[in-house]
Design an enzyme around this catalytic site. Structure first.
Site, PDB file in Angstrom:
ATOM      1  N   PRO A   2       0.747  -1.234   0.000  1.00 45.45           N
ATOM      2  CA  PRO A   2       0.000   0.000   0.000  1.00 45.45           C
ATOM      3  C   PRO A   2       0.784   1.294   0.000  1.00 45.45           C
ATOM      4  O   PRO A   2       1.078   1.850   1.043  1.00 45.45           O
ATOM      5  CB  PRO A   2      -0.735  -0.070   1.326  1.00 45.45           C
ATOM      6  CG  PRO A   2       0.234  -0.820   2.216  1.00 45.45           C
ATOM      7  CD  PRO A   2       1.243  -1.451   1.346  1.00 45.45           C
ATOM      8  N   GLU A   3       1.070   1.857  -1.117  1.00 45.21           N
ATOM      9  CA  GLU A   3       1.417   3.274  -1.196  1.00 45.21           C
ATOM     10  C   GLU A   3       0.241   3.920  -1.929  1.00 45.21           C
ATOM     11  O   GLU A   3      -0.741   3.242  -2.221  1.00 45.21           O
ATOM     12  CB  GLU A   3       2.744   3.477  -1.930  1.00 45.21           C
ATOM     13  CG  GLU A   3       3.926   2.849  -1.178  1.00 45.21           C
ATOM     14  CD  GLU A   3       5.252   3.038  -1.877  1.00 45.21           C
ATOM     15  OE1 GLU A   3       5.475   4.133  -2.422  1.00 45.21           O
ATOM     16  OE2 GLU A   3       6.072   2.112  -1.891  1.00 45.21           O
ATOM     17  N   HIS A  99      -5.784 -14.592   8.238  1.00 41.80           N
ATOM     18  CA  HIS A  99      -5.414 -13.185   8.376  1.00 41.80           C
ATOM     19  C   HIS A  99      -6.533 -12.242   7.996  1.00 41.80           C
ATOM     20  O   HIS A  99      -6.314 -11.062   7.799  1.00 41.80           O
ATOM     21  CB  HIS A  99      -4.165 -12.908   7.555  1.00 41.80           C
ATOM     22  CG  HIS A  99      -2.977 -13.695   8.026  1.00 41.80           C
ATOM     23  ND1 HIS A  99      -2.467 -13.545   9.293  1.00 41.80           N
ATOM     24  CD2 HIS A  99      -2.236 -14.647   7.438  1.00 41.80           C
ATOM     25  CE1 HIS A  99      -1.442 -14.377   9.447  1.00 41.80           C
ATOM     26  NE2 HIS A  99      -1.293 -15.062   8.339  1.00 41.80           N
ATOM     27  N   ARG A 118       0.413  -8.802   8.747  1.00 40.44           N
ATOM     28  CA  ARG A 118       1.293  -8.185   9.743  1.00 40.44           C
ATOM     29  C   ARG A 118       0.551  -7.289  10.726  1.00 40.44           C
ATOM     30  O   ARG A 118       1.125  -6.853  11.726  1.00 40.44           O
ATOM     31  CB  ARG A 118       2.407  -7.407   9.029  1.00 40.44           C
ATOM     32  CG  ARG A 118       3.293  -8.350   8.234  1.00 40.44           C
ATOM     33  CD  ARG A 118       4.396  -7.628   7.519  1.00 40.44           C
ATOM     34  NE  ARG A 118       5.402  -7.126   8.433  1.00 40.44           N
ATOM     35  CZ  ARG A 118       6.489  -6.468   8.042  1.00 40.44           C
ATOM     36  NH1 ARG A 118       6.688  -6.218   6.776  1.00 40.44           N
ATOM     37  NH2 ARG A 118       7.359  -6.069   8.920  1.00 40.44           N
TER      38      ARG A 118
END
Length: 288
Positions: A2-3, A99, A118
DNA sequence: ACACGGACCTGAAGGC
DNA sequence: TGCCTTCAGGTCCGTG
């Protein structure tokens, strides 16, 4: 994943299915993300309708019909997957299911799943009235694709800063939305070395204004190209339908240490170095 | 105010 | 096979 270009790709994928279709139920996993979920998180979303879905830097902001806003950040490994009514059966039990932390059920049977191995991402709620002054958003720099981001702004933001150009551009107060990939790519496109002192482009420095012009244009150009390609897909899909973005095939420097520079006519070799604990990639031959 | 290292998490990949 | 280290698209906090 994600940018800014990846977040914008997610926004464009979610907008048509999410905006205007009431949320019937939200299910939240046991483990928290970067921040704890707010009080009664699921209950405050159930029955609500998202009226608009915006992006600010790397944040997604869903305005609800309850005068609240849902603020989302994808962290390092967050992704959304949209499943139509027919596909939205069974919870699955693979790595992806393990997740999946938040699932939105919509009234038309659509299921929207947020997964984040994460757990550096976050979801929180804020009052619509206080959104602009929310701590996560208040001090963010300008949108790189908007009018406020230009050479003048860059010159002012970089003036006096003794850190590297690389570190300064990663600072979301300078400009919103750049991350490790696109900073490297934009600096290469501008012909500027990531190791150069940020202050050397600051207002009043000789050649500073010209360098800021090139840099602002390069940032914009790289981001627009990446958005057009559906973002970059490295370890995760970038799109809400599970398909891949393909801008990673257009990288000029990122992840290309030891390989030839792709600038036309440049005989240089891409070098990798660590700055502030993170990899930078650049061509010592054509970036100064 | 700024600059930097470490912390927060999990998984994949490579070396031995 | 397993164990160890390194690395990964982000940012926040504590320390100078």
């Amino acid at each position: 994943m994600p940018e800014l270009p990846e977040v914008e790709t997610v926004r464009r994928g979610l907008e048509p299915v999410l905006v205007g279709t009431p949320i019937t139920q939200v299910r939240v996993g046991e483990k928290r993300l970067r921040l704890p979920y707010p009080e009664n998180f699921a209950a405050r979303l159930a029955g609500r309708t998202v009226e608009s879905l915006a992006r600010q830097g790397k944040f997604l902001i869903a305005m609800l019909d309850s005068q609240e806003a849902l603020i989302i950040h994808l962290g390092m490994s967050g992704s959304f997957l949209v499943l139509g009514g027919a596909e939205a059966h069974g919870t699955g039990n693979g790595a992806a299911a393990r997740h999946t932390h938040v699932v939105f059920h919509l009234v038309d049977g659509t299921e929207i799943r947020y997964a984040d191995p994460r757990r550096f991402g976050l979801m929180t709620l804020a009052s619509a009235a206080g959104l602009a002054s929310h701590p996560l958003l208040a001090r963010m720099g300008p949108e790189p694709l908007g009018n406020e981001f230009n050479a003048g702004h860059l010159g002012a933001a970089l003036a006096g800063r003794r850190t590297s150009l690389k570190a300064a551009l990663l600072d979301q107060h300078v400009v919103a939305g750049l991350g490790n990939i696109y900073v490297s790519e934009a600096l290469h496109a501008a012909g500027l070395a990531p190791t150069r002192e940020a202050a050397s482009l600051g207002a009043g420095k000789r050649q500073g204004a010209a360098a800021c012009e090139k840099l602002a244009a390069a940032v914009r150009e790289v981001l627009l190209s990446a958005i057009a390609a559906g973002g970059s897909s490295l370890r995760d899909h970038a799109r809400t339908d599970g398909t891949l973005g393909y801008f990673q095939h257009s990288f000029k420097v990122y992840g290309r240490g030891g390989e030839p520079c792709r600038r036309a006519g440049c005989p240089g070799t891409i070098k990798r170095l660590i700055q502030n604990g993170r990899s930078s990639f650049y061509c010592p031959r054509c970036q100064h």
